[in-house]
Write an enzyme that holds these catalytic residues in place. Structure first.
Site, PDB file in Angstrom:
ATOM      1  CD  GLU A 275      25.219  58.215  84.393  1.00 35.11           C
ATOM      2  OE1 GLU A 275      24.224  57.329  84.348  1.00 35.11           O
ATOM      3  OE2 GLU A 275      26.159  58.147  83.649  1.00 35.11           O
ATOM      4  N   PRO A 276      27.236  63.212  87.215  1.00 40.96           N
ATOM      5  CG  PRO A 276      26.908  65.252  88.588  1.00 40.96           C
ATOM      6  CD  PRO A 276      25.973  64.222  87.835  1.00 40.96           C
ATOM      7  NE  ARG A 315      42.370  61.855  86.877  1.00 40.19           N
ATOM      8  CZ  ARG A 315      42.903  62.755  86.200  1.00 40.19           C
ATOM      9  NH1 ARG A 315      43.803  63.880  86.871  1.00 40.19           N
ATOM     10  NH2 ARG A 315      42.286  63.093  85.143  1.00 40.19           N
ATOM     11  CB  CYS A 360      60.120  49.601  92.259  1.00 44.50           C
ATOM     12  SG  CYS A 360      61.186  49.669  93.637  1.00 44.50           S
ATOM     13  CE1 TYR A 389      36.361  58.377  87.862  1.00 41.73           C
ATOM     14  CE2 TYR A 389      36.559  60.931  87.404  1.00 41.73           C
ATOM     15  CZ  TYR A 389      35.770  59.831  87.259  1.00 41.73           C
ATOM     16  OH  TYR A 389      34.500  59.804  86.825  1.00 41.73           O
TER      17      TYR A 389
HETATM   18  N1  LLP Z   1      28.664  57.925  83.844  1.00 46.57           N
HETATM   19  C1  LLP Z   1      29.367  57.076  83.183  1.00 46.57           C
HETATM   20  C2  LLP Z   1      28.685  55.945  82.667  1.00 46.57           C
HETATM   21  C3  LLP Z   1      30.661  57.182  83.472  1.00 46.57           C
HETATM   22  O1  LLP Z   1      31.554  55.947  82.731  1.00 46.57           O
HETATM   23  C4  LLP Z   1      31.498  58.013  84.111  1.00 46.57           C
HETATM   24  C5  LLP Z   1      32.984  58.124  84.093  1.00 46.57           C
HETATM   25  C6  LLP Z   1      30.847  59.076  84.708  1.00 46.57           C
HETATM   26  C7  LLP Z   1      29.280  58.949  84.419  1.00 46.57           C
HETATM   27  C8  LLP Z   1      31.334  60.098  85.341  1.00 46.57           C
HETATM   28  O2  LLP Z   1      32.199  60.898  84.613  1.00 46.57           O
HETATM   29  P1  LLP Z   1      32.797  62.262  85.243  1.00 46.57           P
HETATM   30  O3  LLP Z   1      31.730  63.303  85.448  1.00 46.57           O
HETATM   31  O4  LLP Z   1      33.506  61.936  86.608  1.00 46.57           O
HETATM   32  O5  LLP Z   1      33.598  62.812  84.268  1.00 46.57           O
HETATM   33  N2  LLP Z   1      39.783  57.701  85.741  1.00 46.57           N
HETATM   34  C9  LLP Z   1      39.663  58.656  84.503  1.00 46.57           C
HETATM   35  C10 LLP Z   1      38.327  59.023  84.362  1.00 46.57           C
HETATM   36  C11 LLP Z   1      37.228  57.749  83.953  1.00 46.57           C
HETATM   37  C12 LLP Z   1      35.962  58.256  84.051  1.00 46.57           C
HETATM   38  C13 LLP Z   1      35.043  56.816  83.583  1.00 46.57           C
HETATM   39  N3  LLP Z   1      33.836  57.205  83.494  1.00 46.57           N
HETATM   40  C14 LLP Z   1      40.266  60.035  85.235  1.00 46.57           C
HETATM   41  O6  LLP Z   1      40.875  59.872  86.248  1.00 46.57           O
HETATM   42  O7  LLP Z   1      40.344  60.893  84.408  1.00 46.57           O
END
Ligand code: LLP
Length: 434
Positions: A275-276, A315, A360, A389
């Site tokens: 799940e990237p 972020r 603000c 994100y």
């Molecule tokens: N699968 C699941 C179950 C997840 O909860 C997430 C991300 C992903 C896959 C994807 O993860 P990635 O490959 O994108 O790292 N808002 C934060 C990141 C929160 C991620 C939440 N879950 C940020 O801006 O760094």
């Protein structure tokens, strides 16, 4: 650089060959700008790295959710990782296949479960006993079968930011292995729920391959225990979290993760889901802002006040996250690597400034004490690696309409989300006297 869809040519930033300044002039700022070529290239490279295991790649919708982009990802063979009914709706709107969509999240509601069952999603990643019972009840009522995976909390420290770690025992995510075992055995009795998978997502971003190896080892051991109970697990989902480099420095690529996981995966021989989100999407997007004002305090501190803010890009305010920022016009281009503590990246003429937005809040600061070439009122700044994100975490705080999103493809830029209007801010509200 990793963001190679974005390059400086003749002293100005281009996205897939188009000058960013022209795109900003046409669509206005603040603006999220994506490179189609980069998205597809990074997806292909990710797939290639894991090709021995022929994974179902479920692109994580929460990272980048525009329906044109989801459509493109579906066209490139992706399924989707979703965390809400709203994300499922996006997948459907985009023409994505529910049969390739996996549904995670600790708080799935009855309507969301019903919605997902009616559309026959590939699998629910179940995060509690209570959720399993609810899925069973809804499936019974609908007279259908739910395929599920248990999201295991393996208690592995992925060494991520405390706000984005998910696989430790104190986190709300997943089910500890002891409880998961009891739940798996109980689920055998359900005819409308079939336990087929084990899911793990450790956090994000993970800059080391070891947590994946540990997570996988725990999953493999658990799968063996379940087999002894007569429960056959045919699918393993290793979640997301694959890193990319926010500084431009070298970090592990998909091949490193694939290599680290290969022994465990080969031994299990199950179907594989990945799940990237960030790894594919972050470097494919740049947030373009225009300088509104410069302000220098009596102490000599300079603020560059941009038209983009924390409501657009949360972020930095939320996690203290670092993003490279550089003027869109820069005769020497941009240094490949910019670290948070760099006093003079690139060695040219720079000044130290805080790059802030109009919101603000003192936390509305996209970069603090950052050395960049001098920018004046009206100059464009590019905030890199904001494809993931970025827009998905944006809000209307301070009465700020959401930015536009533009995707650059082979035929040039296309508006994929128009900038919100003031009317959009109030359109769902009722003007009532009570
Ligand atoms: N699968 C699941 C179950 C997840 O909860 C997430 C991300 C992903 C896959 C994807 O993860 P990635 O490959 O994108 O790292 N808002 C934060 C990141 C929160 C991620 C939440 N879950 C940020 O801006 O760094």
């Amino acid at each position: 650089m990793e963001t190679s869809g974005f390059r400086y040519l003749d002293g100005q930033l281009h996205c897939d060959g188009m000058p960013v300044s022209e795109i900003a002039d046409e669509y206005g700022t603040p603006l999220f700008l994506y490179s189609k070529e980069t998205l597809l290239r990074r997806l292909a490279a990710f797939r290639e790295a894991f090709s021995d295991h022929d994974p179902l790649i479920c692109f994580s919708v929460k990272s980048l959710a525009n329906i044109s982009i989801l459509r493109m990802m579906a066209g490139a063979g992706c399924g989707f990782d979703i965390v809400s009914g709203g994300e499922l709706y996006r997948v459907l709107q985009a023409g994505g296949q529910p049969s390739k969509t996996v549904f995670a999240g600790v708080g799935k509601s009855r309507p969301e479960i019903e919605f997902a069952l009616r559309h026959n999603v590939h699998m629910f990643n179940v995060e509690s006993e209570s959720e399993m019972r609810l899925i069973r009840r809804v499936a019974d009522e609908l007279g259908c079968r739910a395929d599920v995976a248990i999201r295991v909390n393996p208690d592995v420290d992925a060494q991520t930011h405390e706000k984005t770690t998910t696989g430790k025992k104190e986190n709300k995510f997943g089910i500890d292995i002891g409880s998961a075992r009891r739940l798996a055995i109980e689920t055998k009795e359900f005819s409308s729920v079939v336990l087929r998978g084990l899911h793990v997502h450790l956090g994000s971003p993970i800059y080391d391959t070891t947590p994946y190896e540990r997570g996988l080892a725990k999953i493999a051991e658990f799968r063996g225990q379940l087999a002894e109970e007569g429960i056959e697990i045919d699918t393993v989902n290793l979640g997301g979290g694959y890193c990319m480099s926010y500084t431009g420095e070298q970090v592990p690529g998909p091949a490193s993760y694939a290599e680290a996981m290969a022994p465990g995966l080969n031994e299990m021989g199950t179907d594989l889901i990945l799940e990237p989100g960030r790894h594919v999407a972050a470097p494919a997007g740049v947030f373009i802002v225009r300088t509104l004002h410069r302000k220098t305090t009596g102490d000599g501190k300079t603020f560059v006040i941009a038209d983009g803010a924390m409501n657009d890009l949360l972020r930095p305010a939320l996690y203290g996250a670092f993003h490279r920022i550089w003027p869109a016009y820069s005769s020497d281009g941009m240094p490949e690597v910019v670290r948070p503590d760099d006093d003079n990246p690139g060695g040219g003429d720079t000044e130290k400034v805080d790059i802030v937005g109009p919101v603000c809040e003192s936390s509305d600061c996209m970069a603090k004490d950052r050395a960049i070439p001098r920018v004046n009122e009206g100059d464009l700044l590019a905030i890199f690696d904001t494809g993931a994100y970025g827009y998905t975490m944006s809000s209307n705080y301070n009465g700020r309409p959401r930015a536009a999103e533009v995707l650059v493809g082979a035929n040039g830029p296309v508006l994929i989300a128009r900038r919100e209007t003031y009317n959009d801010l109030v359109v769902r509200e009722e003007l009532t006297a009570i």
